[in-house]
Design a protein around this motif. Structure first.
Motif, PDB file in Angstrom:
ATOM      1  N   HIS A 138       0.832  -1.220   0.000  1.00 57.39           N
ATOM      2  CA  HIS A 138       0.000   0.000   0.000  1.00 57.39           C
ATOM      3  C   HIS A 138       0.862   1.264   0.000  1.00 57.39           C
ATOM      4  O   HIS A 138       0.515   2.254  -0.660  1.00 57.39           O
ATOM      5  N   THR A 141       2.094   2.097  -3.461  1.00 66.54           N
ATOM      6  CA  THR A 141       1.073   2.302  -4.493  1.00 66.54           C
ATOM      7  C   THR A 141       0.990   3.785  -4.851  1.00 66.54           C
ATOM      8  O   THR A 141       0.974   4.650  -3.970  1.00 66.54           O
ATOM      9  N   GLU A 154     -10.075   1.860  -1.954  1.00 67.80           N
ATOM     10  CA  GLU A 154      -9.353   0.673  -1.479  1.00 67.80           C
ATOM     11  C   GLU A 154      -9.919  -0.593  -2.111  1.00 67.80           C
ATOM     12  O   GLU A 154      -9.178  -1.539  -2.414  1.00 67.80           O
ATOM     13  N   SER A 158      -7.816  -3.268  -4.349  1.00 68.66           N
ATOM     14  CA  SER A 158      -7.772  -4.688  -3.990  1.00 68.66           C
ATOM     15  C   SER A 158      -8.177  -5.570  -5.166  1.00 68.66           C
ATOM     16  O   SER A 158      -7.570  -6.629  -5.403  1.00 68.66           O
TER      17      SER A 158
END
Length: 224
Positions: A138, A141, A154, A158
């Motif tokens: 994360h 990212t 989110e 995912s």
């Protein structure tokens, strides 16, 4: 006097030959008792037993680092009319996928062994590959979003990471995991066979076929 001397001589001869016959009988009986009929040895059965003892042999582990790139251009409207919304958004999602390969020898049988003169050929069971871990980074990212667009949620990130994991599993032959599995099996099984009397140069370890991505997709599972 002569008669007594003659009796003594007869007694000595009788004692001598009686002892000789008794000893000869004893020796013959002992030799007969020690004879053991050799039992035939099923060499292939012994090989199967030794190989099956390896059970589930984990052969290879590798970690695949992949960056999932995604961009979209939004539009509004329907089937008859649509127009693009100004601006776009892009995302880069780093993921690490851990793969483990193993060979399950529980189903190994005599049919997996072929011999030709002094040559012995072992055909390994199909390799199995499991995804043991998948980590989304994360912190690393990165999103590139125009002012007129919303950032990726989110849940969207995912889903994109899951697609990246699926892509790794789809192209699994690129990572050399099958070749390393066969090499590891060879390093494990060859010493076992050499101890059983086979010459190392006469031992061939192989899989039953050359696997492509579709084959390995069927042989891959997730274990997280």
């Amino acid at each position: 006097m002569k008669k007594s001397f003659f009796c003594i001589i007869l007694s000595i001869f009788a004692l001598f030959f009686g002892c000789k016959d008794s000893n000869s009988t004893d020796i013959t009986m002992s030799a007969a008792d020690s004879i053991v009929t050799p039992q035939p040895i099923d060499t292939l059965a012994e090989v199967v037993t030794r190989v099956q003892q390896q059970s589930k042999l984990y052969t290879t582990e590798c970690q695949v680092h992949k960056v999932v790139l995604y961009s979209d251009n939004a539009s509004v409207g329907g089937k008859l009319f649509s127009m693009s919304v100004p601006g776009d958004r892009k995302v880069a999602i780093p993921i690490d996928v851990t793969l483990k390969a193993y060979v399950d020898f529980s189903s190994f049988t005599k049919e997996s062994i072929a011999t030709h003169d002094s040559l012995v050929i072992i055909t390994l069971p199909d390799p199995q590959v499991v995804v043991t871990a998948s980590k989304l980074d994360h912190e690393a990212t990165r999103q590139y979003v125009s002012l007129t667009r919303k950032r990726f949620t989110e849940d969207e990130i995912s889903r994109l990471a899951a697609q990246g994991e699926d892509s790794v599993m789809t192209h699994i032959t690129q990572y050399g995991i099958i070749e390393r599995s066969r090499e590891t099996c060879a390093r494990t099984l060859v010493p076992i066979l050499t101890r059983m009397g086979y010459a190392e140069e006469n031992i061939v370890i192989r899989f039953r076929k050359k696997y492509d991505d579709n084959d390995l997709r069927r042989l891959t599972s997730t274990q997280k």
